[in-house]
Design an enzyme around this catalytic site. Structure first.
Site, PDB file in Angstrom:
ATOM      1  N   LYS A 105      51.941 103.114  37.124  1.00 20.05           N
ATOM      2  CA  LYS A 105      52.006 102.274  35.918  1.00 20.05           C
ATOM      3  C   LYS A 105      52.861 101.063  36.230  1.00 20.05           C
ATOM      4  O   LYS A 105      53.668 101.096  37.167  1.00 20.05           O
ATOM      5  CB  LYS A 105      52.646 103.050  34.767  1.00 20.05           C
ATOM      6  CG  LYS A 105      52.272 102.518  33.398  1.00 20.05           C
ATOM      7  CD  LYS A 105      50.912 103.022  32.960  1.00 20.05           C
ATOM      8  CE  LYS A 105      50.521 102.494  31.613  1.00 20.05           C
ATOM      9  NZ  LYS A 105      49.390 103.256  31.043  1.00 20.05           N
ATOM     10  N   ASP A 145      46.320  97.922  29.855  1.00 20.20           N
ATOM     11  CA  ASP A 145      47.121  98.712  28.911  1.00 20.20           C
ATOM     12  C   ASP A 145      47.490  97.746  27.775  1.00 20.20           C
ATOM     13  O   ASP A 145      46.738  96.781  27.516  1.00 20.20           O
ATOM     14  CB  ASP A 145      48.353  99.309  29.629  1.00 20.20           C
ATOM     15  CG  ASP A 145      49.060 100.362  28.783  1.00 20.20           C
ATOM     16  OD1 ASP A 145      48.504 101.464  28.622  1.00 20.20           O
ATOM     17  OD2 ASP A 145      50.156 100.091  28.259  1.00 20.20           O
TER      18      ASP A 145
HETATM   19  P1  NAD Z   1      46.708  97.001  22.393  1.00 20.08           P
HETATM   20  O1  NAD Z   1      47.657  95.983  22.868  1.00 20.08           O
HETATM   21  O2  NAD Z   1      45.258  96.707  22.418  1.00 20.08           O
HETATM   22  O3  NAD Z   1      47.095  97.452  20.897  1.00 20.08           O
HETATM   23  C1  NAD Z   1      48.354  97.879  20.513  1.00 20.08           C
HETATM   24  C2  NAD Z   1      48.399  97.845  18.987  1.00 20.08           C
HETATM   25  O4  NAD Z   1      49.618  98.435  18.534  1.00 20.08           O
HETATM   26  C3  NAD Z   1      48.347  96.434  18.371  1.00 20.08           C
HETATM   27  O5  NAD Z   1      47.494  96.487  17.245  1.00 20.08           O
HETATM   28  C4  NAD Z   1      49.804  96.208  17.925  1.00 20.08           C
HETATM   29  O6  NAD Z   1      49.901  95.313  16.837  1.00 20.08           O
HETATM   30  C5  NAD Z   1      50.171  97.616  17.514  1.00 20.08           C
HETATM   31  N1  NAD Z   1      51.585  97.873  17.367  1.00 20.08           N
HETATM   32  C6  NAD Z   1      52.609  97.558  18.193  1.00 20.08           C
HETATM   33  N2  NAD Z   1      53.777  97.970  17.647  1.00 20.08           N
HETATM   34  C7  NAD Z   1      53.461  98.587  16.462  1.00 20.08           C
HETATM   35  C8  NAD Z   1      54.208  99.210  15.425  1.00 20.08           C
HETATM   36  N3  NAD Z   1      55.533  99.329  15.510  1.00 20.08           N
HETATM   37  N4  NAD Z   1      53.538  99.700  14.358  1.00 20.08           N
HETATM   38  C9  NAD Z   1      52.201  99.599  14.267  1.00 20.08           C
HETATM   39  N5  NAD Z   1      51.454  99.021  15.214  1.00 20.08           N
HETATM   40  C10 NAD Z   1      52.066  98.509  16.288  1.00 20.08           C
HETATM   41  O7  NAD Z   1      47.045  98.326  23.247  1.00 20.08           O
HETATM   42  P2  NAD Z   1      46.093  99.580  23.511  1.00 20.08           P
HETATM   43  O8  NAD Z   1      45.419  99.400  24.807  1.00 20.08           O
HETATM   44  O9  NAD Z   1      45.317  99.864  22.281  1.00 20.08           O
HETATM   45  O10 NAD Z   1      47.201 100.715  23.747  1.00 20.08           O
HETATM   46  C11 NAD Z   1      47.808 101.421  22.664  1.00 20.08           C
HETATM   47  C12 NAD Z   1      48.462 102.680  23.215  1.00 20.08           C
HETATM   48  O11 NAD Z   1      47.474 103.495  23.870  1.00 20.08           O
HETATM   49  C13 NAD Z   1      49.553 102.459  24.262  1.00 20.08           C
HETATM   50  O12 NAD Z   1      50.535 103.453  24.139  1.00 20.08           O
HETATM   51  C14 NAD Z   1      48.819 102.636  25.580  1.00 20.08           C
HETATM   52  O13 NAD Z   1      49.676 102.988  26.647  1.00 20.08           O
HETATM   53  C15 NAD Z   1      47.896 103.774  25.206  1.00 20.08           C
HETATM   54  N6  NAD Z   1      46.735 103.925  26.072  1.00 20.08           N
HETATM   55  C16 NAD Z   1      45.874 102.891  26.250  1.00 20.08           C
HETATM   56  C17 NAD Z   1      44.748 103.075  27.053  1.00 20.08           C
HETATM   57  C18 NAD Z   1      43.715 101.993  27.234  1.00 20.08           C
HETATM   58  O14 NAD Z   1      42.673 102.305  27.800  1.00 20.08           O
HETATM   59  N7  NAD Z   1      43.918 100.789  26.737  1.00 20.08           N
HETATM   60  C19 NAD Z   1      44.548 104.293  27.710  1.00 20.08           C
HETATM   61  C20 NAD Z   1      45.441 105.333  27.491  1.00 20.08           C
HETATM   62  C21 NAD Z   1      46.544 105.120  26.659  1.00 20.08           C
END
Ligand code: NAD
Length: 424
Positions: A105, A145
């Protein structure tokens, strides 16, 4: 409130799982620290001519099962301990969903929303040049991510190929489909979460139809998951982002309209959509209300989905959670203290290392397609994803039942068992 260190949290999970099995001492030591950590200074020229230095990180936790694999996050909160924890969780996740990758990561400590597109590209290319000696299709394969996407992955691929004088689409996953990406990768994490939920509900004899859902975070993962859950018959009643959220107890019907509204207004609060009109004037007729970001966690719903960042559910708010099921789509959204409170209350937590592993599963499919130069149809991708997720969920549920432990404890036992066998 004392801030929770994600790496300490991750280490505690390892220690508690190791105690429940006869974990080989050498493997235990290998998992207790990352194989390698890299910290980079990333100076770039800003659009106004000033030079600004950012900080980048890459953690390669473990490669027993295959090349290190894991996302790159652009966020002001990115630091070495967060990257170490996220890399450790990747090692666990790849083992649970049974793909031949290890855990990695990284990211840059930056708020990308404060950069122009040109600055973002220069920063990403500088990052890729510094990463080039340690990544590669057989070494370490980054992916998107938080705040990174297909375009950023394509810049990394392009810079890596320039530096190494190779053609290497498999150096990153989550690329644009026309540049070697896989169909279904963008939706994969959300789709995988829905499949994991469905599989676990089946073991509980519960039907997803009519179950109400609140989702924290409406980014890539949260927005796609919402659509898959809606298709399964769940009723999405609340959505939030970092600025706030909305709550419509009778259900949010048109997720596409909400997404368009969020894109235009930059926030989800206020997006009350009737036909093509999305604004506060519809709030009353829809019976909805705006909520603060933290309120989404404690609403009276059946399923709560943290899909934003780490440490959303803490000992301060865990006892107020009303949902009977927590589907952890974010990485590390529940602290270990909160986990204990939820377990005592009988809340079923579908852990991150299982729930969000669909993303890395389809990343693996993308890597396979690149290596074989053989694009798969969307149908093939989703069928393979379904098989992987169902198998992983049923293994975890079986162990939980046999050992009378939580799904999280069971997931770690499944992962450590797989790593034990492969490291012999
Ligand atoms: P992203 O940047 O597309 O979206 C993140 C979202 O979270 C945004 O809407 C942001 O406004 C919101 N956010 C941030 N702080 C917040 C808060 N305090 N309250 C409410 N909303 C809040 O990111 P993503 O890719 O959707 O990733 C989200 C999570 O999923 C992360 O923990 C990431 O590590 C995990 N994840 C992502 C993937 C992937 O394929 N993208 C895979 C596995 C895990």
């Amino acid at each position: 409130m004392k801030s929770v260190n994600p790496w300490e949290e991750a280490r505690m999970r390892l220690e508690s799982a190791a105690k429940q099995m006869d974990l080989n001492a050498l493997l235990h030591a290998r998992l207790a620290e990352p194989d390698r950590v890299i910290e980079m200074s990333l100076p770039i020229t800003m659009d106004d001519g000033r030079v600004k230095t950012f900080h980048g990180f890459r953690v390669q936790h473990n490669n027993i099962l295959g090349p290190y694999k894991g996302g790159l996050r652009y966020h002001p909160r990115v630091d070495m301990d967060e990257a170490k924890a996220l890399a450790f969780w990747m090692t666990m996740k790849c083992a649970i969903v049974d793909i031949p990758f290890g855990g990695g990561k990284g990211g840059i400590s930056v708020n990308p929303k404060e950069l122009s597109e040109a600055e973002l590209e220069r920063l990403t290319r500088e990052f890729a040049r510094k990463l080039a000696p340690v990544i590669g299709p057989d070494k370490d394969v980054p992916a998107p991510d938080v705040n990174t996407n297909a375009k950023i992955m394509d810049w990394i691929r392009d810079e890596y190929e320039t530096v190494t004088h190779t053609t290497a689409p498999a150096v990153v996953t989550g690329k644009p489909v026309e540049r070697g990406g896989s169909l279904g990768r963008t939706e994969a994490t959300g789709a995988g979460g829905a499949i994991a939920l469905q599989s676990i509900l089946k073991t509980l004899g519960r039907d997803p139809k009519g179950m109400t859902v609140a989702i924290q975070g409406f980014g890539n993962v949260g927005s796609h998951l919402a659509r898959f859950l809606q298709k399964m018959g769940c009723v999405i009643v609340a959505l939030s982002d970092s600025k706030g959220g909305l709550y419509i107890p009778r259900g949010i019907a048109d997720l596409d309209a909400i997404e368009r509204c969020k894109e235009q207004s930059g926030r989800i609060a206020g997006c009350y959509c009737v036909g093509s009109v999305c604004d506060l004037s519809n709030m009353e007729s829809l019976g909805g209300k705006d909520i603060q970001p933290e309120d989404v966690l404690t609403l009276p719903v059946d399923i709560l989905v943290p899909a934003a960042l780490e440490n959303a559910i803490t000992k301060e708010n865990a006892s107020k959670i009303q949902a009977s099921i927590v589907l952890e789509m974010a990485n590390g959204p529940t602290t270990s203290e909160a986990d204990e409170i939820l377990a005592e209350k009988g809340t079923i937590v579908i852990p991150d290392v299982l729930a969000n592993s669909g993303g890395v599963a389809v990343s693996y499919f993308e890597w396979v397609q690149n290596r074989r130069d053989e694009p798969w149809t969307e149908e093939t991708v989703f069928k393979a994803l379904e098989e992987k997720m169902q198998l992983a969920a049923s293994k975890v549920a079986e162990v939980a039942q046999a050992r009378k432990c939580t799904l999280r404890e069971a997931a770690y036992l499944v992962a450590l068992e797989k790593l034990s066998i492969s490291s012999r």
